[in-house]
Write a protein that holds these residues in place. Structure first.
Motif, PDB file in Angstrom:
ATOM      1  N   VAL A  83       0.857  -1.181   0.000  1.00 34.18           N
ATOM      2  CA  VAL A  83       0.000   0.000   0.000  1.00 34.18           C
ATOM      3  C   VAL A  83       0.896   1.235   0.000  1.00 34.18           C
ATOM      4  CG1 VAL A  83      -1.735   1.313   1.263  1.00 34.18           C
ATOM      5  CG2 VAL A  83      -1.877  -1.183   1.189  1.00 34.18           C
ATOM      6  N   HIS A  84       0.750   2.032  -1.049  1.00 34.59           N
ATOM      7  CA  HIS A  84       1.506   3.288  -1.132  1.00 34.59           C
ATOM      8  C   HIS A  84       0.554   4.415  -0.781  1.00 34.59           C
ATOM      9  CE1 HIS A  84       4.310   6.112  -3.665  1.00 34.59           C
ATOM     10  NE2 HIS A  84       4.123   6.513  -2.422  1.00 34.59           N
ATOM     11  N   ALA A  85       0.731   5.024   0.398  1.00 36.80           N
ATOM     12  CA  ALA A  85      -0.205   6.015   0.906  1.00 36.80           C
ATOM     13  C   ALA A  85       0.287   7.427   0.621  1.00 36.80           C
ATOM     14  CB  ALA A  85      -0.408   5.836   2.406  1.00 36.80           C
ATOM     15  N   THR A  86      -0.636   8.275   0.187  1.00 38.11           N
ATOM     16  CA  THR A  86      -0.378   9.699  -0.007  1.00 38.11           C
ATOM     17  C   THR A  86      -1.352  10.477   0.865  1.00 38.11           C
ATOM     18  OG1 THR A  86       0.351   9.381  -2.303  1.00 38.11           O
ATOM     19  CG2 THR A  86      -0.330  11.601  -1.673  1.00 38.11           C
ATOM     20  N   LEU A  87      -0.829  11.386   1.676  1.00 40.88           N
ATOM     21  CA  LEU A  87      -1.648  12.154   2.605  1.00 40.88           C
ATOM     22  C   LEU A  87      -1.828  13.567   2.078  1.00 40.88           C
ATOM     23  CD1 LEU A  87       0.105  11.020   5.920  1.00 40.88           C
ATOM     24  CD2 LEU A  87      -1.751   9.890   4.683  1.00 40.88           C
ATOM     25  N   GLY A  88      -3.031  14.117   2.240  1.00 41.92           N
ATOM     26  CA  GLY A  88      -3.247  15.475   1.759  1.00 41.92           C
ATOM     27  C   GLY A  88      -4.697  15.886   1.831  1.00 41.92           C
ATOM     28  N   LEU A  89      -5.008  17.000   1.181  1.00 43.65           N
ATOM     29  CA  LEU A  89      -6.360  17.527   1.142  1.00 43.65           C
ATOM     30  C   LEU A  89      -7.170  16.838   0.048  1.00 43.65           C
ATOM     31  CD1 LEU A  89      -5.567  21.330   1.571  1.00 43.65           C
ATOM     32  CD2 LEU A  89      -6.274  19.699   3.329  1.00 43.65           C
ATOM     33  N   ALA A  90      -8.486  16.790   0.236  1.00 41.35           N
ATOM     34  CA  ALA A  90      -9.343  16.015  -0.651  1.00 41.35           C
ATOM     35  C   ALA A  90      -9.224  16.446  -2.104  1.00 41.35           C
ATOM     36  CB  ALA A  90     -10.797  16.117  -0.179  1.00 41.35           C
ATOM     37  N   GLU A  91      -9.323  17.739  -2.391  1.00 44.26           N
ATOM     38  CA  GLU A  91      -9.304  18.192  -3.784  1.00 44.26           C
ATOM     39  C   GLU A  91      -7.982  17.866  -4.466  1.00 44.26           C
ATOM     40  OE1 GLU A  91     -11.670  19.014  -5.523  1.00 44.26           O
ATOM     41  OE2 GLU A  91     -13.250  19.690  -4.179  1.00 44.26           O
ATOM     42  N   ASP A  92      -6.882  18.027  -3.735  1.00 47.49           N
ATOM     43  CA  ASP A  92      -5.573  17.696  -4.311  1.00 47.49           C
ATOM     44  C   ASP A  92      -5.481  16.201  -4.619  1.00 47.49           C
ATOM     45  OD1 ASP A  92      -4.874  20.358  -3.971  1.00 47.49           O
ATOM     46  OD2 ASP A  92      -3.890  19.995  -2.038  1.00 47.49           O
ATOM     47  N   LEU A  93      -5.963  15.375  -3.702  1.00 49.23           N
ATOM     48  CA  LEU A  93      -5.889  13.933  -3.890  1.00 49.23           C
ATOM     49  C   LEU A  93      -6.803  13.470  -5.023  1.00 49.23           C
ATOM     50  CD1 LEU A  93      -5.895  12.906  -0.120  1.00 49.23           C
ATOM     51  CD2 LEU A  93      -3.933  12.865  -1.674  1.00 49.23           C
ATOM     52  N   LEU A  94      -7.980  14.091  -5.144  1.00 54.67           N
ATOM     53  CA  LEU A  94      -8.890  13.720  -6.239  1.00 54.67           C
ATOM     54  C   LEU A  94      -8.288  14.093  -7.591  1.00 54.67           C
ATOM     55  CD1 LEU A  94     -12.304  14.733  -4.653  1.00 54.67           C
ATOM     56  CD2 LEU A  94     -11.460  12.410  -5.060  1.00 54.67           C
ATOM     57  N   SER A  95      -7.542  15.182  -7.644  1.00 52.79           N
ATOM     58  CA  SER A  95      -6.852  15.543  -8.885  1.00 52.79           C
ATOM     59  C   SER A  95      -5.792  14.503  -9.242  1.00 52.79           C
ATOM     60  CB  SER A  95      -6.206  16.929  -8.749  1.00 52.79           C
ATOM     61  OG  SER A  95      -7.189  17.932  -8.600  1.00 52.79           O
ATOM     62  N   LEU A  96      -5.075  14.016  -8.229  1.00 56.50           N
ATOM     63  CA  LEU A  96      -4.090  12.956  -8.473  1.00 56.50           C
ATOM     64  C   LEU A  96      -4.774  11.669  -8.930  1.00 56.50           C
ATOM     65  CD1 LEU A  96      -1.715  13.449  -5.392  1.00 56.50           C
ATOM     66  CD2 LEU A  96      -1.281  14.080  -7.779  1.00 56.50           C
ATOM     67  N   LEU A  97      -5.940  11.381  -8.369  1.00 61.73           N
ATOM     68  CA  LEU A  97      -6.703  10.209  -8.797  1.00 61.73           C
ATOM     69  C   LEU A  97      -7.160  10.373 -10.235  1.00 61.73           C
ATOM     70  CD1 LEU A  97      -8.164   7.531  -8.038  1.00 61.73           C
ATOM     71  CD2 LEU A  97     -10.081   8.940  -7.254  1.00 61.73           C
ATOM     72  N   ASP A  98      -7.649  11.550 -10.579  1.00 59.10           N
ATOM     73  CA  ASP A  98      -8.132  11.825 -11.930  1.00 59.10           C
ATOM     74  C   ASP A  98      -7.018  11.676 -12.961  1.00 59.10           C
ATOM     75  OD1 ASP A  98      -9.956  12.552 -13.878  1.00 59.10           O
ATOM     76  OD2 ASP A  98      -9.682  14.697 -13.580  1.00 59.10           O
ATOM     77  N   SER A  99      -5.807  12.061 -12.585  1.00 58.67           N
ATOM     78  CA  SER A  99      -4.679  11.995 -13.518  1.00 58.67           C
ATOM     79  C   SER A  99      -4.004  10.634 -13.544  1.00 58.67           C
ATOM     80  CB  SER A  99      -3.647  13.066 -13.153  1.00 58.67           C
ATOM     81  OG  SER A  99      -3.076  12.804 -11.872  1.00 58.67           O
ATOM     82  N   GLY A 100      -4.490   9.684 -12.727  1.00 61.08           N
ATOM     83  CA  GLY A 100      -3.936   8.339 -12.741  1.00 61.08           C
ATOM     84  C   GLY A 100      -2.774   8.123 -11.803  1.00 61.08           C
ATOM     85  N   GLN A 101      -2.484   9.116 -10.939  1.00 62.49           N
ATOM     86  CA  GLN A 101      -1.355   8.962 -10.023  1.00 62.49           C
ATOM     87  C   GLN A 101      -1.749   8.257  -8.721  1.00 62.49           C
ATOM     88  OE1 GLN A 101       1.315  12.574  -9.897  1.00 62.49           O
ATOM     89  NE2 GLN A 101      -0.324  13.436 -11.163  1.00 62.49           N
ATOM     90  N   LEU A 102      -3.058   8.133  -8.471  1.00 62.15           N
ATOM     91  CA  LEU A 102      -3.570   7.356  -7.349  1.00 62.15           C
ATOM     92  C   LEU A 102      -4.620   6.383  -7.867  1.00 62.15           C
ATOM     93  CD1 LEU A 102      -4.035  10.092  -4.565  1.00 62.15           C
ATOM     94  CD2 LEU A 102      -2.231   8.363  -4.690  1.00 62.15           C
ATOM     95  N   ASP A 103      -4.858   5.306  -7.102  1.00 62.80           N
ATOM     96  CA  ASP A 103      -5.849   4.299  -7.482  1.00 62.80           C
ATOM     97  C   ASP A 103      -7.149   4.443  -6.704  1.00 62.80           C
ATOM     98  OD1 ASP A 103      -4.009   2.945  -9.229  1.00 62.80           O
ATOM     99  OD2 ASP A 103      -3.043   2.117  -7.436  1.00 62.80           O
TER     100      ASP A 103
END
Length: 310
Positions: free
Chosen positions: A129-149
């Motif tokens: 499990v590779h965890a990234t901590l942060g604010l919701a909007e920033d993390l959703l942007s990373l998810l949208d771009s394929g950097q998070l699952d």
């Protein structure tokens, strides 16, 4: 054996297994992590076992729990047989090894206190499990771009490429140190709560007062007029500052619960309907070809059922 007797024996065995983990770990929280359960679930199982046996098994202390002589005697009787049973069951029910990595994002607090401990059984089977901590909007942007699952988000995503399912509700509480709470007029608090609280400085997650502003508007109908004393982007640090007497704040109940139970904090305001915020599990609609991702997704949803609410 009648069916109801069989169920009673199974339940008692589960309770004994939980007891043994508490005895060996020395604390309820450590036992919960080992068992992959929430601490309230472990506390409830211990209470049921003590009720069945008719005696207290542990004395709660600030450092964990201390076993009573009865607990020590019980552990010596059941330890080896339970270990042997567990070995047989784990061999018979051995789950397949997991491979690969799942990239998970979420707020530091819920990831640290709930999500990552709940994923321990999967990492024990080989998943990374590779965890990234942060604010919701920033993390959703990373998810949208394929950097998070997958993202545990306090905000329902609006991105067309993302989908989300509710995970659990957070309950928010307005808290203060007892000495700070004593400065509030209780009669005025019951009739004009916002005015009664207006002199208290705020300890907040950010300058925009996201959680506090929402609480004030929901409960009192307007933005808080209070001065701001501390801004710190971690709710656990907010908790520490409030406990030290720096001011008041609004926190998820699961973060404030230990301090409320110990009396280090008090709840300043009680709502007729608990103020809630939903956490979501967000993924991409075009999910990556990763067989561990749906397993992790389902595992978190099952874990959240044991949490109840946050």
């Amino acid at each position: 054996m009648p069916a109801h007797e069989s169920r009673d024996h199974v339940a008692s065995l589960d309770l004994l297994l939980t007891f043994l983990e508490i005895y060996r770990a020395g604390s309820l929280s450590a036992a919960a992590q080992r068992l992959g359960l929430s601490q309230p679930a472990v506390t409830g199982q211990l209470a049921r076992l003590e009720e069945q046996l008719g005696e207290q098994l542990f004395i709660r202390t600030s450092r964990g729990v201390t076993p009573t002589p009865g607990a020590a005697a019980l552990a010596s009787r059941v330890g080896r047989p339970l270990d042997e049973i567990r070995d047989v069951v784990s061999t018979a029910n051995a789950q397949p090894t997991l491979y690969g990595t799942v990239r998970v994002g979420g707020a530091a607090e819920v990831m640290s206190l709930r999500v990552l401990p709940a994923l321990a059984p999967l990492t024990g089977r080989g998943l990374c499990v590779h965890a990234t901590l942060g604010l919701a909007e920033d993390l959703l942007s990373l998810l949208d771009s394929g950097q998070l699952d997958l993202v545990v988000s306090a905000v329902r995503p609006t991105h067309e490429a993302l989908r989300a399912v509710p995970l659990i509700d957070e309950e928010f509480v307005l808290v203060a140190q007892p000495s700070v709470a004593h400065t509030v007029d209780p009669e005025r608090l019951s009739t004009s709560p916002a005015e009664a609280l207006a002199h208290l400085p705020l300890v907040t997650y950010s300058a925009e007062l996201p959680i506090i502003r929402r609480y004030w508007r929901t409960e009192f109908g307007h933005r808080p007029p209070n001065p701001v004393a501390v801004i710190v982007p971690d709710l656990r640090a907010v908790l520490a500052a409030v406990t030290a007497g720096a001011g008041v704040s609004v926190l998820p109940r699961y973060i404030a619960a230990p301090a409320l139970a110990s009396g280090d904090l008090v709840q300043l305001h009680h709502s007729d309907v608990a103020p809630l915020n939903t956490l979501y599990l967000a993924t991409r609609r075009q999910a990556p070809d990763n067989p561990a991702l749906p397993l992790l997704h389902n595992h978190l949803r099952q874990a959240a059922r044991d949490w109840g609410s946050l």
